[in-house]
Design a protein around this motif. Structure first.
Motif, PDB file in Angstrom:
ATOM      1  N   ASP A 160       0.843  -1.201   0.000  1.00  0.00           N
ATOM      2  CA  ASP A 160       0.000   0.000   0.000  1.00  0.00           C
ATOM      3  C   ASP A 160       0.877   1.249   0.000  1.00  0.00           C
ATOM      4  O   ASP A 160       2.110   1.173  -0.114  1.00  0.00           O
ATOM      5  CB  ASP A 160      -0.957  -0.010   1.203  1.00  0.00           C
ATOM      6  N   ALA A 161       0.257   2.424   0.119  1.00  0.00           N
ATOM      7  CA  ALA A 161       1.000   3.682   0.027  1.00  0.00           C
ATOM      8  C   ALA A 161       1.990   3.867   1.168  1.00  0.00           C
ATOM      9  O   ALA A 161       2.983   4.589   1.023  1.00  0.00           O
ATOM     10  CB  ALA A 161       0.010   4.866   0.007  1.00  0.00           C
ATOM     11  N   ASN A 162       1.753   3.200   2.311  1.00  0.00           N
ATOM     12  CA  ASN A 162       2.652   3.329   3.460  1.00  0.00           C
ATOM     13  C   ASN A 162       3.730   2.257   3.485  1.00  0.00           C
ATOM     14  O   ASN A 162       4.508   2.193   4.443  1.00  0.00           O
ATOM     15  CB  ASN A 162       1.847   3.263   4.758  1.00  0.00           C
ATOM     16  N   GLY A 163       3.788   1.396   2.481  1.00  0.00           N
ATOM     17  CA  GLY A 163       4.789   0.344   2.444  1.00  0.00           C
ATOM     18  C   GLY A 163       4.397  -0.914   3.179  1.00  0.00           C
ATOM     19  O   GLY A 163       5.212  -1.836   3.309  1.00  0.00           O
ATOM     20  N   ASP A 164       3.143  -0.985   3.699  1.00  0.00           N
ATOM     21  CA  ASP A 164       2.671  -2.219   4.332  1.00  0.00           C
ATOM     22  C   ASP A 164       2.119  -3.174   3.276  1.00  0.00           C
ATOM     23  O   ASP A 164       1.857  -2.795   2.128  1.00  0.00           O
ATOM     24  CB  ASP A 164       1.581  -1.887   5.363  1.00  0.00           C
ATOM     25  N   SER A 212      -2.657  -1.347  14.507  1.00  0.00           N
ATOM     26  CA  SER A 212      -2.794  -0.799  13.154  1.00  0.00           C
ATOM     27  C   SER A 212      -2.943  -1.887  12.098  1.00  0.00           C
ATOM     28  O   SER A 212      -3.224  -1.583  10.932  1.00  0.00           O
ATOM     29  CB  SER A 212      -1.567   0.062  12.809  1.00  0.00           C
ATOM     30  N   TYR A 213      -2.756  -3.143  12.478  1.00  0.00           N
ATOM     31  CA  TYR A 213      -2.768  -4.238  11.516  1.00  0.00           C
ATOM     32  C   TYR A 213      -3.916  -5.202  11.832  1.00  0.00           C
ATOM     33  O   TYR A 213      -4.611  -5.060  12.822  1.00  0.00           O
ATOM     34  CB  TYR A 213      -1.429  -4.963  11.536  1.00  0.00           C
ATOM     35  N   LYS A 238      -4.102  -6.533   6.558  1.00  0.00           N
ATOM     36  CA  LYS A 238      -2.851  -5.768   6.451  1.00  0.00           C
ATOM     37  C   LYS A 238      -1.857  -6.246   7.486  1.00  0.00           C
ATOM     38  O   LYS A 238      -2.181  -6.417   8.663  1.00  0.00           O
ATOM     39  CB  LYS A 238      -3.126  -4.271   6.642  1.00  0.00           C
TER      40      LYS A 238
END
Length: 598
Positions: free
Chosen positions: A516-520, A573-574, A592
């Protein structure tokens, strides 16, 4: 040495010193920029004035050339230079020629006299009473003779050098042009005489003196021999201009800054268009160009010095009124750990004093709480760790039996129905899945998790006779990264049994993974099954947000347990970050996890 390791007073001193240095450079830069700007603008103004003067002189010379050329092209004047009969030349033609020259002289104030000579030395003239005598002197005849004899130089008219009268000391110069016979006589196209026009130097001198430059500027009109024809500096008139001759004449066109007699000046030269080799030279003292700006420059210097002194005073104030209390506070803080019961001394009533008071109050509270904190910290840590480990083990143990139960039912159903080679394929896939599920590693490569998913999809494909279209699309960059074991298989299983199995028409199942955009890492499991209504979807979301799993319910334990398992490993967050579903349109579950390298 790092700045952060310096003492506070040294840092403040460096800041003040750096500010003073930067400001000094800025002040000097703006001063010289302003100085150069004003000097450039003043020089451009001087250049415009000089250019206007050059145009005026060119206009005067052009008028002289036009009127002279008109005269020598006149039929009567040409007949005068070619007539053999003295009576005809003197009576019939001479009066007309004299009237024409009188008209030319009266019309142009820059013309002092006009003389027309033929090749035999006969002449007709129109001169004023003041300067006319020069035409009748042997000195003039010798001076003008070199121009008459120079056939190459006098194919067209030209302005002469200076002629100095030995008796009166007056100086003169002339415009000399040949008379070429063009009326069709026996001397057609031949030079039959000369026309000499005396230029009024006095009028030219007035034009130069009326030019507005700086008070001590010098302006010169130089001829082709570098003699000063006119100047606003009387002491240099008629003197060969040695200072200009020593300079690079080509560079003088745009102006050159140099020194003359120890004074810095800007010298500029512009050539006259109407007189070959003639030019206008200006010498402007540099200090006069910006003299009117000196008060501004002096004020800026005074302001700059004042600001620099103010910065030093402020720096000294900060060093004495800020750093001393702070340094005392730092010294007391160092003693706190060495002396039991020591308190910080309050040295002022400002923010530093308030800080010292709060530090003392904090020390009191810390002493009261330190024993309780130390005694309970280890116990709370061990309790929390044990709780998380127990919950993690319980959550992980719930997944495998649930999967094993469904898979064994699948094998049993196929065996009862077919009794063929499909059982061997299913058994092989089950062997891979079991071998993968009992690995001791908590984290595995994503490629291993995908192999487990593909083995399970092979079982589903045999079980439902390829009823569903199944696709696995994972970014190749993810394959060597790590993931918790068995987090996608239960979601895929739920998509089959709760979504696609109850659909009569052909269904579709997709498993995808990307950054994703945050690198996750985001995994998405999408089915085109029955989907869920809003009420059921909201209940499932509430169950995911609950910190307690439904271990005893026996329904939908896969998704909440996977969500809690990921959150325990990686944080809040995941986990299962989104569920998108509509009744009759299928379901998409997004999981995620962080991008972890092995």
């Amino acid at each position: 040495m790092k700045i952060s390791r310096l003492k506070l007073k040294h840092q403040i001193f460096l800041i003040v010193l750096f500010t003073v240095i930067i400001f000094t450079f800025m002040e000097a830069y703006f001063y010289f920029s302003f100085y150069n700007l004003t000097q450039t603008r003043a020089a451009n103004y001087g250049n415009k004035i000089i250019e206007q003067t050059r145009q005026k002189i060119d206009s005067v010379f052009n008028d002289i050339k036009i009127s002279t050329n008109t005269a020598v092209d006149n039929r009567k004047i040409q007949e005068f230079t070619t007539a053999d009969n003295d009576y005809t030349r003197d009576i019939d033609i001479g009066n007309y020629v004299i009237d024409l020259m009188e008209y030319m002289r009266s019309f142009n104030s820059y013309v002092s006299g006009i003389v027309i000579n033929d090749n035999q030395g006969r002449k007709v003239y129109s001169v004023d009473s003041i300067t006319g005598d020069i035409f009748f002197l042997n000195q003039y005849n010798a001076f003008i003779q070199k121009y008459k004899n120079d056939s190459e130089a006098l194919k067209e008219g030209r302005f002469t050098d200076l002629l100095k009268d030995g008796k009166s000391g007056n100086k003169y110069f002339f415009y000399v042009t040949p008379v070429i016979e063009s009326i069709g006589g026996v001397h057609f196209s031949q030079r039959t005489g000369f026309c000499s026009v005396m230029v009024n130097i006095g009028k030219l001198q007035e034009l130069i003196e009326n030019t507005e430059l700086t008070p001590h500027s010098a302006l010169y009109v130089l001829n082709s021999s570098n003699e000063v024809i006119a100047s606003n500096q009387a002491g240099f008139r008629g003197v060969l201009f040695e200072d200009i001759l020593s300079a690079d004449r080509n560079s003088l066109t745009s102006g050159v800054k140099t020194e003359i007699n120890g004074e810095k000046v800007i010298v500029q030269e512009k050539g006259l268009e109407q007189a070959d080799g003639w030019s206008i030279v200006s010498i402007i003292p540099v200090h006069e160009l910006t003299e009117d700006m000196n008060p501004i420059k002096h004020n800026s210097i005074i302001a700059g010095v004042g600001i620099i002194l103010s910065l030093f005073i402020l720096g000294y104030f900060f060093l004495n009124n800020l750093t001393r209390p702070v340094m005392g506070l730092v010294a007391d803080m160092r003693k706190i750990g060495k002396r039991e019961g020591f308190r910080v001394k309050v040295r002022s009533t400002n923010e530093v004093g308030v800080l010292a008071y709060d530090i003392n109050r904090m020390i009191d509270k810390m002493e009261n709480m330190s024993s309780h904190v130390i005694s309970t910290q280890a116990r709370l840590y061990e309790s929390e760790l044990s709780k998380k480990q127990a919950e993690f083990s319980a959550l992980q143990s719930q997944i495998n039996p649930h999967f094993l139960y469904n898979t064994l039912n699948c094998i049993s159903g196929i065996g009862l129905e077919y009794g063929s080679k499909e059982i061997a394929q299913i058994t092989s896939c089950m062997s891979k899945i079991f071998r993968y599920s009992v690995k001791e590693d908590a984290l595995v490569r994503i490629s291993e998790e995908m192999e487990c998913i593909k083995a399970y999809l092979n079982i589903i494909s045999i079980r439902y006779e390829n009823k569903f279209a199944m696709e696995v699309r994972i970014d190749e960059k993810l394959m060597n990264l790590q993931t918790p074991k068995m987090i996608l298989q239960p979601i895929v299983e739920n998509a089959v049994y709760h979504g696609l199995e109850r659909v009569d028409a052909e269904g579709e199942l997709k498993v995808s993974g990307h950054f994703d955009a945050n690198g996750d890492i985001c995994f998405a499991v999408t089915d085109s099954g029955r989907g869920m209504d809003e009420e059921k979807l909201e209940r499932l979301r509430e169950k995911l947000n609950s910190k307690h799993s439904d271990r005893g319910s026996g329904k939908s334990i896969g998704l909440p347990n996977i969500n809690n398992r990921i959150k325990l490993l990686f944080g809040e967050s995941y986990g299962v970050v989104d569920i998108v579903s509509r009744l009759g349109c299928g379901t998409t579950i997004i999981v995620k996890i962080p991008a972890l390298e092995k």
